[in-house]
Design an enzyme around this catalytic site. Structure first.
Site, PDB file in Angstrom:
ATOM      1  N   ALA A  14       0.772  -0.815   0.263  1.00  0.00           N
ATOM      2  CA  ALA A  14      -0.206  -0.003   0.063  1.00  0.00           C
ATOM      3  C   ALA A  14       0.909   1.118   0.089  1.00  0.00           C
ATOM      4  O   ALA A  14       1.741   1.109   0.896  1.00  0.00           O
ATOM      5  CB  ALA A  14      -0.631   0.430   1.423  1.00  0.00           C
ATOM      6  N   MET A  15       0.969   2.243  -1.208  1.00  0.00           N
ATOM      7  CA  MET A  15       1.458   2.596  -1.041  1.00  0.00           C
ATOM      8  C   MET A  15       0.544   4.318  -1.392  1.00  0.00           C
ATOM      9  O   MET A  15      -0.002   5.121  -1.983  1.00  0.00           O
ATOM     10  CB  MET A  15       2.002   3.079  -2.644  1.00  0.00           C
ATOM     11  CG  MET A  15       3.270   2.066  -2.650  1.00  0.00           C
ATOM     12  SD  MET A  15       4.356   1.936  -3.970  1.00  0.00           S
ATOM     13  CE  MET A  15       5.026   2.898  -3.612  1.00  0.00           C
ATOM     14  N   GLY A  73       2.138   7.190  -1.732  1.00  0.00           N
ATOM     15  CA  GLY A  73       2.610   8.582  -1.495  1.00  0.00           C
ATOM     16  C   GLY A  73       3.938   9.153  -0.573  1.00  0.00           C
ATOM     17  O   GLY A  73       4.229  10.232  -1.420  1.00  0.00           O
ATOM     18  N   VAL A  75       6.900   8.898   1.974  1.00  0.00           N
ATOM     19  CA  VAL A  75       8.223   8.490   2.738  1.00  0.00           C
ATOM     20  C   VAL A  75       8.157   7.294   3.015  1.00  0.00           C
ATOM     21  O   VAL A  75       9.137   5.926   2.979  1.00  0.00           O
ATOM     22  CB  VAL A  75       9.622   9.207   3.446  1.00  0.00           C
ATOM     23  CG1 VAL A  75       8.877   9.740   4.306  1.00  0.00           C
ATOM     24  CG2 VAL A  75      10.295   8.394   3.368  1.00  0.00           C
ATOM     25  N   ASP A  76       7.622   7.001   4.137  1.00  0.00           N
ATOM     26  CA  ASP A  76       7.300   5.349   4.924  1.00  0.00           C
ATOM     27  C   ASP A  76       6.700   4.595   3.990  1.00  0.00           C
ATOM     28  O   ASP A  76       7.969   3.808   3.545  1.00  0.00           O
ATOM     29  CB  ASP A  76       6.828   5.862   6.059  1.00  0.00           C
ATOM     30  CG  ASP A  76       6.784   6.651   7.066  1.00  0.00           C
ATOM     31  OD1 ASP A  76       7.932   6.799   7.470  1.00  0.00           O
ATOM     32  OD2 ASP A  76       6.206   7.256   7.468  1.00  0.00           O
ATOM     33  N   LEU A  99      -4.569   3.420  -3.198  1.00  0.00           N
ATOM     34  CA  LEU A  99      -5.899   3.848  -2.466  1.00  0.00           C
ATOM     35  C   LEU A  99      -6.487   5.475  -2.995  1.00  0.00           C
ATOM     36  O   LEU A  99      -6.182   6.511  -2.144  1.00  0.00           O
ATOM     37  CB  LEU A  99      -5.977   3.326  -1.578  1.00  0.00           C
ATOM     38  CG  LEU A  99      -5.535   2.520  -0.912  1.00  0.00           C
ATOM     39  CD1 LEU A  99      -5.738   1.622   0.808  1.00  0.00           C
ATOM     40  CD2 LEU A  99      -5.680   0.749  -1.727  1.00  0.00           C
ATOM     41  N   CYS A 116      -9.819   3.877   9.236  1.00  0.00           N
ATOM     42  CA  CYS A 116      -9.153   3.746   7.796  1.00  0.00           C
ATOM     43  C   CYS A 116      -8.591   2.936   8.110  1.00  0.00           C
ATOM     44  O   CYS A 116      -8.280   1.401   7.771  1.00  0.00           O
ATOM     45  CB  CYS A 116      -8.191   4.781   7.823  1.00  0.00           C
ATOM     46  SG  CYS A 116      -7.361   4.882   6.149  1.00  0.00           S
ATOM     47  N   CYS A 134      -7.032  13.613   7.755  1.00  0.00           N
ATOM     48  CA  CYS A 134      -6.572  13.512   5.271  1.00  0.00           C
ATOM     49  C   CYS A 134      -7.753  14.520   4.639  1.00  0.00           C
ATOM     50  O   CYS A 134      -8.175  14.932   4.058  1.00  0.00           O
ATOM     51  CB  CYS A 134      -6.225  12.553   5.137  1.00  0.00           C
ATOM     52  SG  CYS A 134      -7.356  11.455   5.417  1.00  0.00           S
TER      53      CYS A 134
END
Length: 363
Positions: free
Chosen positions: A6-7, A9, A11-12, A32, A101, A194
């Site tokens: 799961a990316m 966007g 850095v982690d 997502l 989430c 978010c």
């Protein structure tokens, strides 16, 4: 192992995907899309679901050399996270949308779809560890530890989760991102909520719920001290923004003690009246071997830790604290930790439903 990374966007998640790939796993990246407006774009990351974030995730996947897809989960995110957030505030509770989430989106909807597509596990950039025993532990970087918002995960979900960053500090993660040529190495961390782009939670709730005038009253005398446009705009422990018309006789500040949606009343009082000694919670997820244990509990994300005796009876968790806690809000999670030489182990979590004053706890 075939894994879905799961990316977001950030850095982690980019470094987590890179580490999984370097470890020899067959990695596919997925971003997502959670914003209902696909044109959403903000400069600088407040959240993790903007068009800018999607592009950053795709560039990171290209550098790592892994396939990349975008999954549209905006409708489910709205139903399970945003609508839940609004409903919880309307009911006088204080929710944690990041926890919800993780529970409903990243480790329910995404994991279910990943397994159906033949993936063995989901990789995320959370700062937490899974030991050889399969138990969730705090990150070595306690300042970035995210085990609190992951404690809601079930045993089955943890068995299919991979957290590659738990043994690294955030500073090291950024250094590694730069070494790997990832453009997100210096990208600011996401913060606030978010889906509230301007950071104005009260304004967001007012737009969703409308004005609902009510009274602010003294918790000791019942005296009316002021009014409000919506009890949903307050949380237990809040001091600022009360706009009280009647000053306290002793001149001391007052804090929100409770919120009563039925009467639309906000009750305030002195700081010491926030003290509680017993916390009750429901929706229990428990990994501990015993249902009665001496342990530590955490009542807010990045909040203070309190020694307590925790007991589980059915779907009810009761924590008796050895020292008083303040500002305990219904709707937040209580997470139990067991200290160990290999880092604090998550025993389980539950959603706070009520709390009792210290005097009641000693009775």
């Amino acid at each position: 192992m075939r894994v879905l990374a799961a990316m977001s966007g950030g850095v982690d998640s980019a470094v987590a995907a890179a580490r999984a790939h370097a470890a020899g796993h067959d990695v596919t990246g997925v971003h997502l899309a959670l914003a209902r407006n696909p044109q959403t774009f903000r400069t600088g990351a407040r959240g993790c679901c903007t068009l800018e974030d999607s592009r950053d995730a795709r560039r990171a996947a290209d550098v790592i050399g892994i396939p990349f897809y975008v999954w549209d989960m905006a409708e489910q995110f709205k139903a399970d996270v945003v609508d839940d957030f609004v409903a919880e505030y309307a009911a006088g509770r204080t929710p944690n949308p990041c926890l919800r989430c993780n529970e409903k989106i990243k480790f329910e909807a995404v994991l279910d779809r990943a397994v159906a597509l033949g993936f063995d596990a989901v990789v995320t950039g959370h700062h937490a560890r899974l030991g050889a025993d399969g138990l969730l532990r705090r990150s070595v970087d306690e300042g970035k530890d995210q085990s609190y918002v992951l404690a809601v995960l079930t045993r089955e979900q943890l068995d299919r989760a991979v957290f590659p960053l738990g043994d690294s500090t955030k500073a090291r993660v950024r250094e590694e991102a730069a070494e790997r040529g990832l453009a997100v190495a210096d990208k600011p961390d996401s913060h606030d909520i978010c889906f509230i782009s301007d950071g104005d939670t009260q304004g967001f709730l007012q737009r969703q719920l409308g004005d609902a005038p009510g009274d602010i009253v003294d918790g000791r005398t019942g005296e009316r001290l002021g009014s409000h446009n919506g009890a949903y705009g307050f949380t237990v422990g809040q001091r600022k923004g009360l706009d009280l018309r009647v000053p306290a006789a002793d001149g001391r500040p007052r804090y929100v003690l409770s919120i009563t949606p039925v009467t639309n009343t906000v009750t305030v009082g002195p700081r010491e009246d926030l003290e509680v000694g017993v916390v009750t919670a429901s929706k229990v997820i428990w990994h501990g071997e015993s249902t009665s244990v001496e342990c530590d509990v955490q009542l807010r994300a990045h909040g203070e830790v309190y020694p307590a005796t925790v007991t589980i009876e059915g779907d009810t968790l009761t924590a008796r604290l050895t020292s008083p806690a303040r500002g305990v809000a219904a709707g937040q999670a209580i997470v139990a930790y067991q200290r160990s030489a290999d880092g604090d182990i998550v025993l389980g979590s539950a959603t706070i439903t009520a709390s009792a004053p210290l005097a009641t706890a000693r009775a």
